[in-house]
Scaffold this active site. Sequence first.
Site, PDB file in Angstrom:
ATOM      1  N   TYR A   7      -0.431  -3.705   1.280  1.00  0.00           N
ATOM      2  CA  TYR A   7      -0.373  -4.110  -0.124  1.00  0.00           C
ATOM      3  C   TYR A   7       0.839  -3.498  -0.813  1.00  0.00           C
ATOM      4  CZ  TYR A   7      -1.831  -4.862  -4.962  1.00  0.00           C
ATOM      5  OH  TYR A   7      -1.867  -5.238  -6.287  1.00  0.00           O
ATOM      6  N   LYS A  65       4.147  -5.512  -2.449  1.00  0.00           N
ATOM      7  CA  LYS A  65       4.526  -5.448  -3.859  1.00  0.00           C
ATOM      8  C   LYS A  65       5.927  -4.849  -4.036  1.00  0.00           C
ATOM      9  CE  LYS A  65       0.864  -7.386  -5.469  1.00  0.00           C
ATOM     10  NZ  LYS A  65       0.955  -8.757  -6.039  1.00  0.00           N
TER      11      LYS A  65
END
Length: 253
Positions: free
Chosen positions: A160, A164
């Site tokens: 994750y 990002k």
Amino acid sequence: MRNSVIDSRFSLRGKTALVTGGARGIGLQVALTLQEAGADIILTGRDGVRVAAAAGQFPVKPEVYQLDVRDSQSIRDLADGIAVCPDILINNAGVSRAAPTKYTTDEDWRAVLSVNLDGLFYCCRTFGSLMAERGSGVIVNISSMCGDVVTRQASVVTAYNASKAGVTMVTKTLACEWARSGVRVNAVAPGFIQSEMTNQYPIEVVRAWSDRTPMGRFGQPHEIASAVQFLASDASSYITGTVLLADGGYTCW
């Protein structure tokens, strides 16, 4: 007169906004907020039934399409199928899988990167290129403060965080590439937001996150939606390549 001028800069009247991952959470609230600001909404989501049900929450029913952002062809098909290229693209679709790196499988890694980064790039490539050809458009990517810092109690989300961080550089790179084509590309990076995703964590973890946030609380989806509206509107006409942190001050520590 002065207030009407200011209000007009934030207005999205006459604009069309396409929102990915719009069936719930931040995506749904962003779409509702942009419609309230005057935009016509194209609402998309991977689960066709769920996104169709979400459309019932709008004062004016949006156009609804099932869209899996992992499939670049389906994005091109959507671009061909809608009447005009949207004025605003909100790349909100995203997923997370938490596990220590040792136990993060290849499938876990690809599941996160394929939505959060690949899918965002595919949407930018398709719709942003059309915007550039037209000479106008706005893209707002939903990133995360996790693209900049590793949060405590949540350091087991390597995929994750990597996705990002990638969103940040895609945003900045496309902003430079398309700036003179009339297309602005920015991102909003939320901190801890009250959502189905954060509700999955143990209460002690949630309390620790709140305690470590200077404002002492989680954000609400409408607070992210307001930031998105600003970046989508003419009020931010000289802003491109920016990642706007909306994290309650978490990254200030």
